[in-house]
Scaffold this motif. Structure first.
Motif, PDB file in Angstrom:
ATOM      1  N   ALA A  32       7.574   7.757   2.414  1.00 47.31           N
ATOM      2  CA  ALA A  32       6.287   8.369   2.721  1.00 47.31           C
ATOM      3  C   ALA A  32       5.473   8.528   1.448  1.00 47.31           C
ATOM      4  CB  ALA A  32       6.500   9.729   3.375  1.00 47.31           C
ATOM      5  N   ALA A  33       4.251   8.051   1.488  1.00 42.32           N
ATOM      6  CA  ALA A  33       3.330   8.181   0.360  1.00 42.32           C
ATOM      7  C   ALA A  33       2.406   9.369   0.600  1.00 42.32           C
ATOM      8  CB  ALA A  33       2.525   6.908   0.184  1.00 42.32           C
ATOM      9  N   SER A  34       2.162  10.127  -0.461  1.00 46.33           N
ATOM     10  CA  SER A  34       1.270  11.277  -0.348  1.00 46.33           C
ATOM     11  C   SER A  34       0.467  11.439  -1.629  1.00 46.33           C
ATOM     12  CB  SER A  34       2.069  12.547  -0.057  1.00 46.33           C
ATOM     13  OG  SER A  34       2.934  12.835  -1.130  1.00 46.33           O
ATOM     14  N   GLY A  35      -0.603  12.213  -1.538  1.00 38.06           N
ATOM     15  CA  GLY A  35      -1.449  12.443  -2.704  1.00 38.06           C
ATOM     16  C   GLY A  35      -2.880  12.028  -2.422  1.00 38.06           C
ATOM     17  N   SER A  36      -3.588  11.682  -3.484  1.00 30.52           N
ATOM     18  CA  SER A  36      -5.012  11.356  -3.377  1.00 30.52           C
ATOM     19  C   SER A  36      -5.199   9.886  -2.990  1.00 30.52           C
ATOM     20  CB  SER A  36      -5.704  11.647  -4.706  1.00 30.52           C
ATOM     21  OG  SER A  36      -5.511  12.991  -5.075  1.00 30.52           O
ATOM     22  N   ILE A  37      -4.795   9.564  -1.775  1.00 27.91           N
ATOM     23  CA  ILE A  37      -4.771   8.180  -1.322  1.00 27.91           C
ATOM     24  C   ILE A  37      -6.038   7.827  -0.557  1.00 27.91           C
ATOM     25  CG2 ILE A  37      -3.568   6.517   0.140  1.00 27.91           C
ATOM     26  CD1 ILE A  37      -1.005   8.155  -0.405  1.00 27.91           C
ATOM     27  N   SER A  38      -6.726   6.803  -1.033  1.00 30.44           N
ATOM     28  CA  SER A  38      -7.876   6.281  -0.311  1.00 30.44           C
ATOM     29  C   SER A  38      -7.441   5.189   0.657  1.00 30.44           C
ATOM     30  CB  SER A  38      -8.916   5.729  -1.290  1.00 30.44           C
ATOM     31  OG  SER A  38      -9.969   5.097  -0.597  1.00 30.44           O
ATOM     32  N   SER A  39      -6.635   4.260   0.175  1.00 32.11           N
ATOM     33  CA  SER A  39      -6.098   3.206   1.043  1.00 32.11           C
ATOM     34  C   SER A  39      -4.842   2.617   0.412  1.00 32.11           C
ATOM     35  CB  SER A  39      -7.128   2.099   1.290  1.00 32.11           C
ATOM     36  OG  SER A  39      -7.448   1.450   0.091  1.00 32.11           O
ATOM     37  N   ILE A  40      -4.017   2.007   1.250  1.00 29.39           N
ATOM     38  CA  ILE A  40      -2.790   1.355   0.798  1.00 29.39           C
ATOM     39  C   ILE A  40      -2.823  -0.094   1.233  1.00 29.39           C
ATOM     40  CG2 ILE A  40      -0.281   1.326   0.895  1.00 29.39           C
ATOM     41  CD1 ILE A  40      -0.315   4.283   1.472  1.00 29.39           C
ATOM     42  N   ASN A  41      -2.558  -0.989   0.293  1.00 32.88           N
ATOM     43  CA  ASN A  41      -2.530  -2.413   0.613  1.00 32.88           C
ATOM     44  C   ASN A  41      -1.096  -2.788   1.005  1.00 32.88           C
ATOM     45  OD1 ASN A  41      -3.310  -5.037   0.939  1.00 32.88           O
ATOM     46  ND2 ASN A  41      -3.538  -5.472  -1.244  1.00 32.88           N
ATOM     47  N   PHE A  42      -0.365  -3.401   0.134  1.00 35.73           N
ATOM     48  CA  PHE A  42       1.011  -3.796   0.430  1.00 35.73           C
ATOM     49  C   PHE A  42       1.959  -2.607   0.255  1.00 35.73           C
ATOM     50  CE2 PHE A  42       0.688  -8.280   1.071  1.00 35.73           C
ATOM     51  CZ  PHE A  42      -0.427  -8.672   0.353  1.00 35.73           C
ATOM     52  N   MET A  43       3.001  -2.613   1.072  1.00 37.26           N
ATOM     53  CA  MET A  43       4.124  -1.687   0.909  1.00 37.26           C
ATOM     54  C   MET A  43       5.386  -2.528   1.016  1.00 37.26           C
ATOM     55  SD  MET A  43       2.954   1.645   3.136  1.00 37.26           S
ATOM     56  CE  MET A  43       3.858   2.837   2.137  1.00 37.26           C
ATOM     57  N   GLY A  44       6.381  -2.172   0.208  1.00 40.06           N
ATOM     58  CA  GLY A  44       7.574  -3.006   0.227  1.00 40.06           C
ATOM     59  C   GLY A  44       8.804  -2.293  -0.266  1.00 40.06           C
ATOM     60  N   TRP A  45       9.917  -3.000  -0.151  1.00 38.33           N
ATOM     61  CA  TRP A  45      11.213  -2.482  -0.598  1.00 38.33           C
ATOM     62  C   TRP A  45      11.835  -3.484  -1.564  1.00 38.33           C
ATOM     63  CZ3 TRP A  45      12.917   2.313   0.647  1.00 38.33           C
ATOM     64  CH2 TRP A  45      12.293   2.960   1.717  1.00 38.33           C
ATOM     65  N   TYR A  46      12.415  -2.957  -2.627  1.00 39.84           N
ATOM     66  CA  TYR A  46      13.116  -3.741  -3.621  1.00 39.84           C
ATOM     67  C   TYR A  46      14.522  -3.177  -3.767  1.00 39.84           C
ATOM     68  CZ  TYR A  46       8.653  -5.758  -5.054  1.00 39.84           C
ATOM     69  OH  TYR A  46       7.454  -6.416  -5.070  1.00 39.84           O
ATOM     70  N   ARG A  47      15.450  -4.056  -4.123  1.00 38.83           N
ATOM     71  CA  ARG A  47      16.828  -3.616  -4.346  1.00 38.83           C
ATOM     72  C   ARG A  47      17.202  -3.828  -5.805  1.00 38.83           C
ATOM     73  NH1 ARG A  47      19.390  -6.511  -0.718  1.00 38.83           N
ATOM     74  NH2 ARG A  47      19.956  -8.253  -2.101  1.00 38.83           N
ATOM     75  N   GLN A  48      17.742  -2.790  -6.388  1.00 40.14           N
ATOM     76  CA  GLN A  48      18.229  -2.841  -7.771  1.00 40.14           C
ATOM     77  C   GLN A  48      19.742  -2.948  -7.730  1.00 40.14           C
ATOM     78  OE1 GLN A  48      16.200  -2.451 -10.774  1.00 40.14           O
ATOM     79  NE2 GLN A  48      18.051  -3.268 -11.701  1.00 40.14           N
ATOM     80  N   ALA A  49      20.222  -4.097  -8.126  1.00 40.69           N
ATOM     81  CA  ALA A  49      21.662  -4.284  -8.293  1.00 40.69           C
ATOM     82  C   ALA A  49      21.883  -4.458  -9.801  1.00 40.69           C
ATOM     83  CB  ALA A  49      22.130  -5.499  -7.501  1.00 40.69           C
ATOM     84  N   PRO A  50      23.110  -4.385 -10.283  1.00 45.44           N
ATOM     85  CA  PRO A  50      23.339  -4.474 -11.735  1.00 45.44           C
ATOM     86  C   PRO A  50      22.632  -5.672 -12.361  1.00 45.44           C
ATOM     87  CG  PRO A  50      25.351  -3.859 -10.639  1.00 45.44           C
ATOM     88  CD  PRO A  50      24.348  -4.126  -9.547  1.00 45.44           C
ATOM     89  N   GLY A  51      21.673  -5.378 -13.244  1.00 41.79           N
ATOM     90  CA  GLY A  51      20.974  -6.414 -13.980  1.00 41.79           C
ATOM     91  C   GLY A  51      19.855  -7.107 -13.239  1.00 41.79           C
ATOM     92  N   LYS A  52      19.596  -6.713 -11.990  1.00 41.19           N
ATOM     93  CA  LYS A  52      18.584  -7.447 -11.229  1.00 41.19           C
ATOM     94  C   LYS A  52      17.780  -6.491 -10.351  1.00 41.19           C
ATOM     95  CE  LYS A  52      21.832 -11.294 -10.587  1.00 41.19           C
ATOM     96  NZ  LYS A  52      22.541 -12.112  -9.572  1.00 41.19           N
ATOM     97  N   GLN A  53      16.508  -6.821 -10.160  1.00 38.65           N
ATOM     98  CA  GLN A  53      15.726  -6.156  -9.127  1.00 38.65           C
ATOM     99  C   GLN A  53      15.111  -7.244  -8.271  1.00 38.65           C
ATOM    100  OE1 GLN A  53      11.822  -4.239  -9.826  1.00 38.65           O
ATOM    101  NE2 GLN A  53      12.785  -2.383  -9.063  1.00 38.65           N
TER     102      GLN A  53
END
Length: 120
Positions: free
Chosen positions: A23-44
């Motif tokens: 959930a995003a909060s704060g002084s938000i006017s608009s949101i373009n892309f939203m995504g998920w990334y995975r951090q494994a050892p040495g890599k994102q």
């Protein structure tokens, strides 16, 4: 200005499911892309991303298993993870391109990360 708060991680057996939320909060006017990334050892790595018009893109390794969705009214992005595998293990970070009320350009914001562990 903008905060991204993730939830839903945990420990699950291979073949199980988890649902992540961000959930995003704060002084938000608009949101373009939203995504998920995975951090494994040495890599994102990018896991999945969804645009403002709900166009989606997935990493090949999660296609047909994960589903990304968003609720624009709540400024929230979800990741439904099914048929989980041990190689899905890692810290999952939420990312959003946000335009605030104070700037004209979009900027990247990140959540604090949530641990997903899949045991075999």
């Amino acid at each position: 200005q903008v905060q991204l708060v993730e939830s839903g991680g945990g420990l699950v057996l291979a073949g199980g499911s988890l649902r992540l939320s961000c959930a995003a909060s704060g002084s938000i006017s608009s949101i373009n892309f939203m995504g998920w990334y995975r951090q494994a050892p040495g890599k994102q790595r990018l896991v999945a991303v969804i645009g403002g018009k709900n166009r989606t893109m997935y990493a090949d390794s999660v296609k047909d298993r994960f589903i990304i969705s968003r609720d624009n009214a709540k400024n929230t992005v979800y990741l439904q993870m099914n048929s989980l595998k041990p190689e899905d293990t890692g810290v999952y970070y939420c990312n959003a391109e946000v335009r605030t009320y104070y700037r004209l350009n979009y900027e990247d914001y990140w959540g604090q990360g949530t641990q997903v562990t899949v045991s075999s």
